[in-house]
Scaffold this active site. Sequence first.
Site, PDB file in Angstrom:
ATOM      1  N   ARG A 131       0.949  -1.300  -0.161  1.00 18.19           N
ATOM      2  CA  ARG A 131       0.003   0.044  -0.116  1.00 18.19           C
ATOM      3  C   ARG A 131       0.991   1.273  -0.107  1.00 18.19           C
ATOM      4  NH1 ARG A 131      -2.434  -3.640  -0.595  1.00 18.19           N
ATOM      5  NH2 ARG A 131      -4.399  -4.483   0.104  1.00 18.19           N
ATOM      6  N   SER A 150     -10.595   0.765   3.308  1.00 17.68           N
ATOM      7  CA  SER A 150      -9.727   0.342   4.359  1.00 17.68           C
ATOM      8  C   SER A 150      -8.917   1.550   4.774  1.00 17.68           C
ATOM      9  CB  SER A 150      -8.924  -0.819   3.995  1.00 17.68           C
ATOM     10  OG  SER A 150      -9.664  -1.876   3.646  1.00 17.68           O
ATOM     11  N   GLU A 186      -4.425   4.534   6.125  1.00 17.29           N
ATOM     12  CA  GLU A 186      -4.071   4.335   4.656  1.00 17.29           C
ATOM     13  C   GLU A 186      -4.333   5.423   3.669  1.00 17.29           C
ATOM     14  OE1 GLU A 186      -5.557   0.841   1.383  1.00 17.29           O
ATOM     15  OE2 GLU A 186      -5.126   0.073   3.461  1.00 17.29           O
TER      16      GLU A 186
END
Length: 342
Positions: free
Chosen positions: A164, A238, A334
Amino acid sequence: MTVTTGEALRGYNTLALRARAQAFANVHSEQELLAALACARTLGLPVMPMGEGSNIVLAGDIQALVVRQSTRGIEVLERDVDCVRLRVAAGESWHDLVRWTLQQGYYGLENLALIPGTAGAAPIQNIGAYGVELASSVQQVHALRIADDQRVVLSHQECEFGYRDSVFKHRLRDKVVITSIDLRLSLLPAVTVDYPALAQYFAQHAISEVTPEAVFDAVVSIRRSKLPDPSVIPNAGSFFKNPVVGQAEAERLRVAHPDLPNYPQPDGRVKLSAAWMIDQCGWKGVRRDGLGVHAQHALVLVNYGSDSGEQLMVLANEIAASVDTTFGVRLEIEPRVYGTGR
């Protein structure tokens, strides 16, 4: 291209948070992008690139020229016996791109179906799902340098892809605007289905012939069953990364919390389930002041009627602090956060 001032951004971010841009431009071509960058320099403003706003938190007003990429186009650069190279404009819808590649018989993206956002935003996050990361398909990323309009081409290695993560979230954050990405996809219908949720889906539905199309359908079905639709319940997917720790730390946690899901990584480290830890801390399903943690997926923070990014960040920081206190593990947010000086 028109540059507006004081543009309301609530409709441009999937969390539906209240914020205004000091200046705003929706660009549909490289020429319009160049004009927008020139305008930012004239106004003395930094530039904040934006796609569909599906992986950002607007925690306050944006003192910048927000450039929304709406460019379109998919070009076949090269095709040989077993693979094809594509150049995809930054403004292309990611999910529509995945569906289109399958229709053409180009394989490799099907595990990434139904991820919101645009093609240009995808390498920033190195989007990943169900055992596949975008990094496995990216050959190059094309961009314009904000400071001087210089065209930049970054190789796969120069993108510095990680879990990520990429160079675009660090050294090149808001220094370049991605204009297109080059993808290398297979013409052979190989599939990646060893991710537990996918394997379980195919077993439950008694699907014996697992094609790329079947993987696409399975991923769409699983995501729709677990994750709220941003158009119905505003969210950014998320909100926290699954933390990755060293073996010694993983062993400590295994002893203290035997049920904590963990996944060994190729580099010897261990990925932990942030959702499980958040759930164990009692946050799953919590609602407060129009915000909350989704009842079916503890990684997803949702907007039930608030419009305050500042309050969302307060909630996120409380969740992270409770996980740190309980497990000694620091969670990392995130989405990219704007409007707080971060």
